[in-house]
Each structure stands twice: as structure tokens, then as C-alpha cells.
Design a protein around this motif. Structure first.
Motif, short mmCIF file in Angstrom:
data_model
loop_
_atom_site.label_atom_id
_atom_site.label_comp_id
_atom_site.label_asym_id
_atom_site.label_seq_id
_atom_site.Cartn_x
_atom_site.Cartn_y
_atom_site.Cartn_z
N ALA B 208 2.77 -58.68 -22.05
CA ALA B 208 3.83 -58.58 -21.79
C ALA B 208 3.82 -57.51 -20.46
CB ALA B 208 4.76 -58.06 -22.99
N PHE B 209 3.04 -56.57 -20.66
CA PHE B 209 3.14 -55.65 -19.62
C PHE B 209 2.65 -56.28 -18.33
CE2 PHE B 209 0.44 -52.57 -16.94
CZ PHE B 209 1.56 -51.79 -16.66
N LEU B 210 1.68 -57.18 -18.37
CA LEU B 210 1.14 -57.65 -17.30
C LEU B 210 2.10 -58.70 -16.52
CD1 LEU B 210 -2.49 -58.75 -18.43
CD2 LEU B 210 -1.76 -57.12 -16.67
N LEU B 211 2.94 -59.31 -17.45
CA LEU B 211 4.01 -60.30 -16.83
C LEU B 211 5.34 -59.20 -16.25
CD1 LEU B 211 4.50 -62.68 -19.88
CD2 LEU B 211 3.75 -63.16 -17.48
N LEU B 212 5.43 -58.24 -16.86
CA LEU B 212 6.43 -57.41 -16.23
C LEU B 212 5.78 -56.73 -14.78
CD1 LEU B 212 7.79 -55.46 -19.29
CD2 LEU B 212 9.19 -56.87 -17.73
N LEU B 213 4.60 -56.42 -15.02
CA LEU B 213 3.68 -55.64 -13.86
C LEU B 213 3.90 -56.83 -12.83
CD1 LEU B 213 2.19 -53.53 -12.72
CD2 LEU B 213 -0.03 -54.48 -13.41
N VAL B 214 3.19 -57.82 -13.04
CA VAL B 214 3.19 -58.90 -11.72
C VAL B 214 4.70 -59.07 -11.23
CG1 VAL B 214 2.53 -61.38 -11.26
CG2 VAL B 214 0.97 -59.81 -12.53
N GLY B 215 5.64 -59.42 -12.13
CA GLY B 215 7.10 -59.63 -11.91
C GLY B 215 7.51 -58.58 -11.00
N PHE B 216 7.79 -57.56 -11.41
CA PHE B 216 8.35 -56.39 -10.61
C PHE B 216 7.53 -56.29 -9.48
CE2 PHE B 216 10.63 -55.34 -14.60
CZ PHE B 216 11.85 -55.84 -14.42
N GLY B 217 6.17 -56.42 -9.59
CA GLY B 217 5.05 -56.19 -8.47
C GLY B 217 5.58 -56.79 -7.23
N VAL B 218 6.21 -58.10 -7.21
CA VAL B 218 6.38 -58.49 -5.90
C VAL B 218 7.22 -57.67 -5.17
CG1 VAL B 218 7.82 -60.33 -4.98
CG2 VAL B 218 6.87 -60.66 -7.38
N VAL B 253 8.24 -49.58 -7.95
CA VAL B 253 7.29 -48.96 -8.68
C VAL B 253 7.85 -48.22 -9.75
CG1 VAL B 253 5.30 -47.04 -8.07
CG2 VAL B 253 5.66 -48.85 -6.51
N VAL B 254 8.72 -47.38 -9.47
CA VAL B 254 9.36 -46.40 -10.35
C VAL B 254 9.72 -47.13 -11.61
CG1 VAL B 254 11.56 -45.06 -10.88
CG2 VAL B 254 10.33 -44.93 -8.71
N VAL B 255 10.13 -48.38 -11.55
CA VAL B 255 10.51 -49.22 -12.85
C VAL B 255 9.38 -49.39 -13.50
CG1 VAL B 255 11.38 -51.33 -13.75
CG2 VAL B 255 12.72 -50.31 -12.21
N ILE B 256 8.19 -49.86 -12.87
CA ILE B 256 6.98 -50.08 -13.45
C ILE B 256 6.39 -49.02 -14.33
CG2 ILE B 256 4.48 -50.75 -13.15
CD1 ILE B 256 5.61 -52.75 -10.80
N VAL B 257 6.35 -48.03 -13.41
CA VAL B 257 5.93 -46.79 -14.19
C VAL B 257 6.65 -46.27 -15.17
CG1 VAL B 257 5.46 -44.23 -13.72
CG2 VAL B 257 4.90 -45.76 -12.04
N ARG B 258 7.95 -46.31 -15.27
CA ARG B 258 8.74 -45.99 -16.38
C ARG B 258 8.33 -46.94 -17.70
NH1 ARG B 258 11.93 -42.01 -16.28
NH2 ARG B 258 13.63 -42.10 -15.19
N ILE B 259 8.33 -48.13 -17.50
CA ILE B 259 7.86 -49.17 -18.44
C ILE B 259 6.49 -48.72 -18.97
CG2 ILE B 259 7.41 -51.35 -18.90
CD1 ILE B 259 9.57 -52.20 -16.85
#
Lengths: 643, 492
Positions: B208-218, B253-259
Motif C-alpha cells: 500500500a505504501f509503495l503504491l501511494l509512494l509511486v502514485g504521489f511520487g509522480v 513530498v509533504v503528503v508522502i512524508v505525512r503518510i
């Protein structure tokens, strides 16, 4: 504020004076005044340094900013003072050289004298900050500042000089990053260790506290060795230690004349200074083999950091010296020697006995004097003839006799022959090598000296001896504003050769500041068991020899006649000026034929390999971005599946 | 007062909707066009004032963190906005950057889209639940597609289409990640979810984290999904590049870090961030070097450099300790200022003063003391040493190597500029927009230079932010106050 000013000690005033010099050099738009004013300011700085040296002791600055939880501090001890003296002295003479006619022509060529002047002053200021740093962080900060200031000064020459400066920058910055890594490493661990050792946390990066950390075993011996290696590489790059020397010669040679003299005289010695600090102030204990043996539990086959460094030093002496011999540009030749001479300094210092370390440290001063003299003499020749190409000069002795004399005195110093100062320091290093039974190292050092003698002969012969070229018939000696610093330097070379006791007392202060043994010395030289050196006697013998020869020449067989230098005969035939009768092309053809196979450009190739590796990685990485994104999508999916 | 928080999202959106009818009404007259030109800016100025009022309750002292329950519904039934120092920092950064970088163009559509960007990015920074973050993320994406497609460049359409494809792909992945989390817990509120994690009730899968990471990582220019970066920055104007590289990327980045902090506080998640960060750093810097060696466009080089810098930021954030957050925030802020400044300088030939400014930015970027970049890099290295695993030591080596590479290409760019004819003549080049950009660069230069003298207070402030960001307990207590017991409301 007035209270603060009142409390300024000598170090504060020196730094303030130096900062004022930078400010005036930048702000003074009237360039013909600024030359003189800045020269006077350097003189004032020199006076302050002189006062500090005669007062002796340690001066700590009131400048102690607390940044990021660390207290930065600056203090100047005997070692720093010694280097500061040379720095300020070189800057003074270089500025004096360019203050008059040289500077006028420089401005007339449409170049910014102000930029040159300010960058030189900035170099001096940052170098003073470096030499006075008292903790790892202030050392690193001033190190970076000094490196970038040097880069800016080199880059100012533009064209090829800019390229060389960029080359330097990559090397210097890589070195700085290694140092940075170690500083951060020590800082990270030190903060926690400070509580255990009851050291004031803010001052934890001071050299003495760090040395304490090392002794207390906060870092294991392998870790310490790794740190030491990284630091030595980082600082050694600036010094031009093999195999990181490639940047130095072009960078210094292509700098603007007087700036090149300044940089060649002292800039790369900062590397040596930092190495001394690291070796003797921080890692004093692990340089000899005993601790290594006890911690690794086996014999190191006599390979200690000390011997390793000594061999690197010898390699640094030999290779660049023979590269110097091949150069056909006077400035490149001198700059390559500058690298080699650095080897003698390190070699002497790592011997760590009273004679060797005195020799190594004394060589810094001696080298600065003759290297500056030589660079200025070559700059004078360029000023008059427009070239430093050793194949396009010759016979200038009759046109520029004082420049010739400066160059002559300089090369005798560089070659390390009596009665000039270079002899004294090299003698001390040799003696130390022999005392410690390091015959191989000794042979290496002597081979280096041999190469030096050969190549400096090429230098003076191709420029000043032989037949004058027709296009140089109208050449005159340079003006007194340029000659004065050259003659002062010549006098220094000779005087400190005759009376090495004068610089030796500064050296002694420097050595005792880092806890190295100090040899007994007097005005004429050094006293040691099994053979002292008294330069007064050596010189008297030498000069009386010359005197006898002169008597014979002038009174017994003296049948000489003054002729025009273009009035040449050979085998009874008149030689026209268009017939070049000066053997300079392909100098030392026979010797070169013999040793040519030895020149393999190994280091250039090594450098090329590294760059190519970087390029290959970059190329393949850029593929990732050049292609359409489908590749990346595939990549992500694969990674996700693998996880 | 905290009720006003919602205005930060609503006002720009309202402004965007009003833009079209306003232009119909006012567009015909000279004075009307003037009003339209400044309408967007005025809206942002108002929201900035509101930000100040909300954050300080009008008393001049920060009253954070605070949580706003929408419509009075308690968490997890309702949705909430959460404002702490971390999100406040980015709110201010977004709004100030927008004010500075607001385009001078008369094209109202661009202004309209920028207002949407403002609303959605502030929404992302404030949202307290995953679903809202996703919605705002989509909104942000749509607005940026529009901005890219509008760029006056022949390739704009193609580039924005490819950007759209990649971005849409990312959104799908992120949505999948959110779905996994929802299916496991039945909740989307971050505070609520993190309560599950702390109580050991659920451990969300790494996938789940990886999906979110890559998703918001764009948007965050994460390695692997950052192919759009060089293309887009090569096409859009300098101001848009500065905005995308400086601010928008940071919001992601902020969102990813928060999550990561709240939902995935375990080492594998940080490690994924670290690895991708290292790859991004190395890839970005190396290719930037390669581009500069080949004499590529400055904006392309800066784009790759931005990828590299974001890689460094990811590396810093991968240590979810206080120091890591501190370094990450500092790096991100520093990059915002420096990269915006560099982009402002990238569009025209520079005279010697502007080149001096370029050098200042460059030196800070590679961390030459006493510029702020140096202190951040020092902290970064200490951070890496303190963690001290094998991967971290590799990161140290590559980080320093990347810095050298960075120094190499920046000096290459600078020396190329130095030999240009404009440099000697010291004349201002370019059209009025470019000149204005060059002047804006001075603003960033002053900010950067001024920071030298406030290193200690800045460090303290950032440290305070890091401490508050790390404090998940504080967040939970503030958000879940007066709400249903999270454990009781867990499995519905």
C-alpha cells in the motif's frame, strides 16, 4: 562596540586588517591608487605578523560564533604564524609587482585590475582564516573558502586558464567532500562522546578535543585509519600529492603572472599545513606502527602510515620533476617543479625527527621565496617579449640582466645548491633520511634533485643564454616597480641561505606548536650529532673559490671583448641573425631518447578512466529519461512485483 | 477562528469559477482588464492574510496545531483539515511563491488554472484524510496539465499528453493504495488510521505504501516516475518551472512524508524511500551533468538537477527521526528558494551581476560555507552517519559524489556564460518578461543571502517544525478530540 574594539588583540587586528584590504581592493575604483594602498595594507599586515612572531605564543581571536550548536574558533600558534608570514609576504611582493607599470599595462589591455586585486586579497584573507582555524569546522569552512577564492583567482585569466581552473575545482571540491564526510562523521559521534568525556559540547570539534576522542578510543583504530586516509587524500589533493597532482601545474602556470607567483609560492602549501594539523595535532598516535600492530594483532611488514606517506612524497618528488623537464613553457616547467618540491616538504615532515621536520617546514619558506622570484622573473620576460615559450627565447641576459640574476638565484635555490636557501632545507631532509637509514628514500630524493638541476638549466639556458633572437633586440629590462620585488626575493633567497638561523627560529616555533622535536640551531645553520651545517662557512669556501676563479679570469687570462649579441661567428663564418644559433628545440635530446619510454601518461589515463566511467553511467541513466515513459512504467511494475 | 481555515481552499476555487464571468463582464474595458490581471493575485493575498489570522488566532503567536472538523461531524465520520507548523510552512510557501511567480500574461485561463493550483495544493497540505488528499491531488494534476498544455511551445501538447498519461497512471496506483488501506481498516482519516497502527491493531502492508509512494511520487519527481520532468520544464515558462519544481513537487513530498510517518512507521517503508531517493539523486545529478557536458538547454539541466535534489530530499526524509525531518524540510525549503532563483535566471543571457547571483545560488546548492546549503548538507551528513547502516554509508558516498558532479556542471554552465558576449557588455537582454524574471531572481538571492545571518534561529524554527511533525500523538489527540473512540469505531 568601543569596548570590543579596545579588546582587539593582534589576531583580531590581523584578520580585520585583512578584511579591510579585501574591502578596499573591491571598493576602490581608482585603480592606480588602489595598487599602492593595498600594498601598504599588506605591509601593515606583515608588520602585525612580525609583531606576533616576535611576541611568540598563541593568539586567539575574539571571533567565536556559535553556529549549529558548535563553537567555531580561530587561534594562531607558531605553525599558523609561520605560514601566515609566508602568505602575507608573498601577497605583498606580488602586489608590489603589479602596482606599477605591470598593472598599468594590464588595465590598458581592458582587463579589470580591481578584480585581480580583490581576488588576491580575498585569497589572503581566506588563507589567514584557514591558518588560524582551531577546530575541524572552522578548518573546513575556511578550507572551502580558500579553495573557491583560489579557483576564482585562477579562473580570472580566462580561456585555457579557465579550463585549468575548472579542472582544479573538480579536484579540490572532491577533496573537500572527503574532508566534509570525515568532519561530519567526527561531529556526529563527538556530540554523544562529549558527555562521556566531560568535554564542553560546543567546543567538541577543537583539534585538542578531537585528539582526545581519538586517544580515548571513541573511534576504533580501523575507523581512525579510514578517517586519516580520507583527510590525507582530501588535503593532499590541494598539495598536489601523487596521484592527485594533475590539476596543479596548468592551473598555476596559466594564472595571471603575479597571481601565479602568489599561488605557486603558497597556495598549495595549505594542503601541507592541513596535513600537519591532521597528522600531528589530531592523529599523532597512529602514524607509527606500534599501535596498528597491537590493534590488528599482526606485523605490518614495516608498512606504517609513515613509510607509506614517505614513499608517496618521494613519488611526488620524482614524477612531476621529470614531467617538468619536458615542458616547453617556462611557467609550466616551474609549476610542475612546485608539485615536486612539495614532496620534499612532506618527506621531511613525516620523518618526524628534529632535522627532517625542520627541513620540511623550512622548505616551505624557501620554496615560496624562490618560486615567487622565478615566477616573477618569467612574468617579466613575458611582459617584455610576450612569450614564455622556451623555444622562442634566448640570449636575454644582455637585455634583462637583473631578471637574469633573479632567475639565476632562483634556480640555484630550486635546485638546492649552496649558497642559496634551498640547499639548507634539502640538506636537512637528506640528513634526516640518512640518520634514519632510509637509503632508498634518500636515493629517490636525490634523483628528484638531479631532475631539478637538469630542467632548471634548460630554463635559464633557453631563456637567457645563447644567442639573442632578432625580434628581441629592442627588449629592455623591466621597470623598477617590477624589479624591486624580484630583487627583494633574490636577496631573501641569498640571505636566508647564508643565515638560515633566521627562518629556522620561525620554523622552531612552528614545530614546537605541534609537538615535534626542535633541532638546535644558530644563525649559520644547524647543530647536530655527527655533522653540523654552518652555511656561513660553506658560503665562505664557495665564494673564495669563485674569487680565485675571478682573479684568474680577469688578471691572468682576461682577453675578453664586448660584442653585440647579434654579432656572431661560427667556424670563421659570419652568422646572420636569421640563422638561429641557439640550441633550444628538443633540449636534452639524448637523455629524452633514453627516458622517453618511461613517460606513459599513466595518471592522465587514470583520470580519463574515471571520467569515462562517469560518462558511461550518465549516458545509460539518461537513456531512462530520453525514451518514452513506457520503459519506466514497466520498471515500476517490475519493482512493485519484486517487492 | 479556525473555521476560516476552509476559506484557504474555497476562496481560490471560488475565484477560479468567478474568473470566467468576470472576464465576460470586465474584459472589454481597459480598467476592467487591469482588475482581471490582478484578481488572482488579490485572492492569494487574501488567503495569505487568512492563513496568518488562523495560525495566530489574530494574536501574533502561533496557536498550532489545530484541527477543523467539517460541518461539525466528528472524525472518522466527517472530514477534517489539520494545520500544524509543517503544513503552515508549506501553505505560506505556496502562497508566497504564487504571489512572486504570478505570470504577467494576459491570458486569463492561466490565472484561472493557477487559482485551482493554489486551492488544490493548499488542500493537499491541509487534508486530514486520504480521500481528500487524493481528490486534491487529482485537481492539482488537472490544473497542471492545463498549464503545461498552454505553454507557447510547439511540443506543449505532446508533452502535456505524456505527462497526463504518467500522472494518470500514478493516480491509479495511489487510488489502489488507498483502496488497500480502506479495505483493511474501513477508515480513511489519517489520525484515525494512525491510531490503529499505534495500537498494534493493524499493520498496513508495504505494498500500500509503495503504491501511494509511486502514485504521489509522480508529482514529487520520484525516481521511476519522473520522466515527465525534463520534458515539461523544457516546454513551460521559467516561472511555471520554478513553481512546479519549487513548490508543487514539495507538496507531494509533504503528503508522502505525512503518510509514511503516520501509517507506515516501519523500517521497510523508510528503506524504500531511501533507495528511491538515492536512485533519483544519482540519476538526476548524473544526467544533469551529462546534459551540461553536451551543451544542452539550461532549463533541461536544471530539471535534471531538480530531480537530483528531490532525491536528496527523499533520502533525508527516509530517516523519520527528528533530525531527518529537520534536514528534509530544510533541504526542501532551500531547494525551493535556490531552484526558483535559478529558473528565473535561466531564460536569458546574464550580465555579470546576474551571473554573480547565479554563482551565489550555485554555491549554496552545492553547499559551500557559509551559505545555508552548507549547514543543511552538514546536518544531512550527520544524519546519515548517525543512522550508520551499510546503505546509509553508500548514500554518504553517493551524496558527496553527486555534490561534486553538481559542482562540475554548475561551474561548466557558469564558465560558458562568462565567455558570452552579453556578459562583457553587461547589458540587460531579453524581453520584458525575461527582465522581470531576472529581477525576481534578486528577491530569491536576498532571501538566500539573508539566511546566512539567521542560521541559528532558522535552525531552531525548523527543528521545532520537525519535532511537531514527528509527534503523531499530538496529531491524534488534536484531531480525535471529541470524536468517536477510534478503536470502537474501527471495524465497521
Amino acid at each position: 562596540m568601543s569596548e570590543f574594539l579596545f579588546e582587539l588583540n593582534m589576531l583580531d587586528s590581523l584578520l580585520l586588517l585583512s578584511a579591510v584590504t579585501v574591502a578596499i581592493a573591491i571598493l576602490c575604483r581608482v585603480e592606480y591608487i588602489s595598487g599602492g594602498v593595498v600594498t601598504l595594507l599588506y605591509l601593515a599586515q606583515l608588520v602585525v605578523v612580525g609583531m606576533m612572531i616576535s611576541a611568540g605564543g598563541v593568539f586567539s581571536s575574539h571571533l567565536t560564533p556559535q553556529l549549529f550548536g558548535y563553537e567555531l574558533g580561530w587561534l594562531l600558534d607558531g605553525l599558523g604564524l609561520y605560514f601566515t608570514l609566508i602568505t602575507v609576504g608573498s601577497a605583498l611582493l606580488a602586489t608590489l609587482y603589479m602596482a606599477g607599470e605591470w598593472g598599468r599595462r594590464y588595465r590598458e589591455q581592458g582587463k579589470s585590475f580591481r578584480a585581480l586585486q580583490s581576488l588576491l586579497a580575498l585569497n589572503v584573507f581566506t588563507m589567514q582564516l584557514l591558518l588560524a582555524s582551531s577546530d575541524l569546522l572552522s578548518l573546513f569552512i575556511s578550507w572551502e573558502l580558500a579553495s573557491w577564492a583560489a579557483f576564482a583567482l585562477m579562473a580570472l585569466s580566462g580561456g585555457k586558464g579557465l579550463k585549468a581552473a575548472l579542472h582544479y575545482m573538480i579536484y579540490a571540491f572532491s577533496g573537500a567532500m572527503l574532508v566534509f564526510a570525515v568532519v561530519a562523521w567526527i561531529a556526529t559521534t563527538a556530540v554523544t562522546a562529549a558527555y562521556q568525556l566531560d568535554i564542553n559540547g560546543a567546543g567538541i570539534l577543537q583539534f585538542s578535543s578531537v585528539a582526545e576522542l581519538m586517544q580515548q578510543g571513541i573511534f576504533t583504530i580501523p575507523e581512525q585509519l579510514l578517517m586519516l586516509t580520507l583527510l590525507l587524500i582530501g588535503f593532499g589533493i590541494k598539495m598536489g600529492l601523487l596521484p592527485f597532482h594533475l590539476w596543479q601545474a596548468p592551473a598555476y602556470a596559466l594564472s595571471i603572472g603575479p597571481a601565479g607567483a602568489f599561488l605557486g609560492a603558497i597556495s598549495s602549501r595549505l594542503g601541507l599545513f592541513a596535513i600537519i594539523v591532521v597528522l600531528f595535532k589530531i592523529f599523532g598516535s597512529i602514524t607509527d606502527g606500534s599501535i596498528l600492530q597491537s590493534s590488528f594483532g599482526f606485523e605490518f611488514a614495516s608498512v606504517t602510515p609513515k613509510t607509506l606517506l614517505a614513499w608517496i612524497a618521494v613519488a611526488t618528488i620524482i614524477f612531476p620533476t621529470f614531467v617538468a623537464m619536458r615542458q616547453n613553457d617556462a611557467r609550466h616547467l616551474l609549476a610542475w617543479h612546485g608539485i615536486g618540491q612539495g614532496g620534499y616538504m612532506l618527506l621531511g615532515l613525516v620523518m618526524m625527527d628534529s632535522l627532517g621536520s625542520a627541513g620540511g617546514l623550512l622548505h616551505v619558506f624557501n620554496h615560496a621565496t624562490y618560486q615567487a622570484a622565478l615566477f616573477l622573473a618569467v612574468t617579466s620576460v613575458i611582459y617584455r617579449t610576450g612569450t614564455a615559450d622556451l623555444n622562442r627565447l634566448g640570449g636575454l641576459v644582455v637585455r634583462m640582466p637583473l631578471s637574469f640574476m633573479t632567475l639565476l638565484i632562483g634556480i640555484i635555490g630550486l635546485a638546492g645548491l649552496p649558497p642559496m636557501n634551498g640547499f639548507v632545507s634539502k640538506w636537512l631532509v637528506y640528513r634526516s633520511l640518512l640518520d634514519q637509514g632510509e637509503l632508498l628514500l634518500f636515493v629517490g630524493a636525490v634523483i628528484g634533485t638531479l631532475g631539478t638541476i637538469l630542467s632548471v638549466y634548460k630554463l635559464i639556458h633557453n631563456m637567457f643564454l645563447g644567442s639573442l633572437r632578432k625580434e628581441h633586440e629592442e627588449v629592455r629590462e623591466v621597470s623598477w616597480s617590477m624589479l624591486t620585488p624580484m630583487l627583494i626575493l633574490s636577496a631573501l633567497i641569498l640571505l636566508t641561505g647564508l643565515f638560515p638561523g633566521i627562518p629556522l627560529q620561525w620554523v622552531a616555533q612552528g614545530l614546537s606548536a605541534v609537538g615535534l622535536p626542535v633541532a638546535e640551531f644558530n644563525l649559520g645553520g644547524v647543530m647536530a650529532d655527527g655533522g653540523s651545517l654552518d652555511m656561513v662557512i660553506v658560503s665562505m669556501v664557495l665564494f673564495s673559490g669563485f674569487g680565485v676563479a675571478a682573479l684568474i679570469f680577469y688578471f691572468v687570462g682576461g682577453k675578453s671583448k664586448r660584442v653585440n649579441p647579434l654579432d656572431n661567428y661560427a667556424g670563421g663564418h659570419f652568422l646572420y641573425a636569421s640563422n638561429r644559433y641557439h640550441y633550444s628545440n628538443n633540449f636534452y635530446a639524448g637523455l629524452m631518447h633514453l627516458i622517453k619510454p618511461w613517460y606513459k601518461n599513466t595518471f592522465q589515463r587514470l583520470e580519463r578512466v574515471v571520467v569515462t566511467l562517469l560518462e558511461l553511467t550518465a549516458e545509460s541513466l539518461s537513456r531512462l529519461y530520453m525514451r518514452p515513459h513506457s520503459n519506466q512504467l514497466a520498471l515500476i511494475i517490475v519493482v512493485l512485483l519484486l517487492w | 477562528m479556525s473555521n476560516y481555515l476552509v476559506l484557504l481552499v474555497i476562496l481560490p476555487l471560488l475565484g477560479a469559477f468567478l474568473m470566467q464571468p468576470l472576464s465576460q463582464l470586465l474584459g472589454s474595458k481597459q480598467a476592467g482588464r487591469k482588475i482581471l490581471q490582478n484578481f488572482g493575485r488579490a485572492v492569494i493575498a487574501v488567503t495569505l492574510t487568512i492563513t496568518y489570522i488562523v495560525a495566530t488566532e489574530g494574536e501574533g503567536v502561533l496557536q498550532l496545531p489545530l484541527s477543523l472538523l467539517m460541518g461539525g461531524f466528528v472524525v472518522p465520520v466527517g472530514i477534517n483539515l489539520y494545520l500544524d507548523q509543517f503544513s503552515l510552512l508549506w501553505l505560506v510557501a505556496i502562497q508566497v511563491s504564487l504571489l512572486i511567480l504570478w505570470p504577467a500574461s494576459r491570458d486569463i485561463r492561466q490565472h484561472l488554472l493557477l487559482l485551482v493550483v493554489a486551492a488544490s495544493s493548499m488542500g493537499m497540505a491541509l487534508s486530514g484524510d486520504l480521500f481528500n488528499i487524493y481528490v486534491f491531488y487529482e485537481l492539482l494534476a488537472v490544473a497542471t496539465f492545463g498549464l503545461v498544455a498552454q505553454a507557447p511551445h510547439p511540443a506543449a501538447a505532446v508533452v502535456s499528453f505524456r505527462y497526463l498519461l504518467l500522472s494518470a497512471f500514478g493516480s491509479v496506483l495511489a487510488l489502489a493504495g488507498i483502496a488497500i488501506i480502506y479495505s483493511q481498516s474501513g477508515s480513511l482519516n489519517l489520525a484515525h488510521l494512525s491510531a490503529f497502527v499505534v495500537n498494534g491493531e493493524t499493520q498496513f502492508p508495504l505494498a500500500a505504501f509503495l503504491l501511494l509512494l509511486v502514485g504521489f511520487g509522480v508529482k514529487a519527481e520520484l525516481f521511476g516516475v519522473n520522466g515527465w520532468v525534463p520534458e515539461v520544464y523544457g516546454v513551460v515558462s521559467s516561472r511555471m518551472s520554478a513553481l512546479l519544481a519549487g513548490v508543487i513537487s514539495k507538496i507531494a513530498v509533504v503528503v508522502i512524508v505525512r503518510i509514511m510517518l503516520l501509517l507506515f512507521p516501519y523500517p521497510e517503508a523508510s528503506q524504500a524511500l531511501l533507495v528511491l531517493g538515492i536512485l533519483g539523486m544519482v540519476g538526476g545529478e548524473w544526467v544533469a551533468w551529462h546534459t551540461a557536458q553536451r551543451g544542452g538547454k539550461l532549463s533541461t539541466t536544471l530539471a535534471y538537477s531538480s530531480i537530483g535534489q528531490l532525491g536528496m530530499i527523499f533520502v533525508a526524509f527516509s530517516f523519520s527521526l527528528t533530525l531527518g525531518l529537520f534536514v528534509g524540510v530544510a533541504l526542501a525549503l532551500h531547494h525551493l528558494i535556490v531552484k526558483s532563483g535559478l529558473f528565473m535566471l535561466s531564460s536569458a543571457q546574464l550580465n555579470r551581476w546576474q551571473l554573480g547571483l547565479f554563482v551565489l545560488f550555485g554555491l549554496s546548492l552545492i553547499g559551500v560555507p557559509p551559505l545555508p546549503g552548507f549547514w543543511i548538507k552538514l546536518a544531512m551528513l550527520q544524519d546519515l552517519w548517525a543512522t550508520g547502516g551499510g546503505l546509509e554509508q553508500l548514500a554518504i558516498a553517493l551524496f558527496l559524489l553527486a555534490t561534486v558532479v553538481e559542482a562540475s556542471y554548475l561551474s561548466k554552465i557558469i564558465s560558458t556564460q562568462m565567455v558570452s558576449p552579453q556578459f562583457k557588455s553587461a547589458k540587460l537582454g531579453g524581453n520584458s518578461e525575461e527582465r522581470r524574471n531576472l529581477n525576481l531572481a534578486w528577491l530569491y538571492g536576498i532571501l538566500l543571502f539573508g539566511a546566512i545571518f539567521f542560521i541559528n534561529p532558522l535552525a531552531e524554527t525548523l527543528h521545532g517544525i520537525a519535532v511537531q511533525t514527528e509527534d503523531g500523538e499530538l496529531l491524534r489527540s488534536v484531531v480525535l478530540e471529541n470524536s468517536i473512540d477510534p478503536l470502537a469505531g474501527g471495524e465497521q
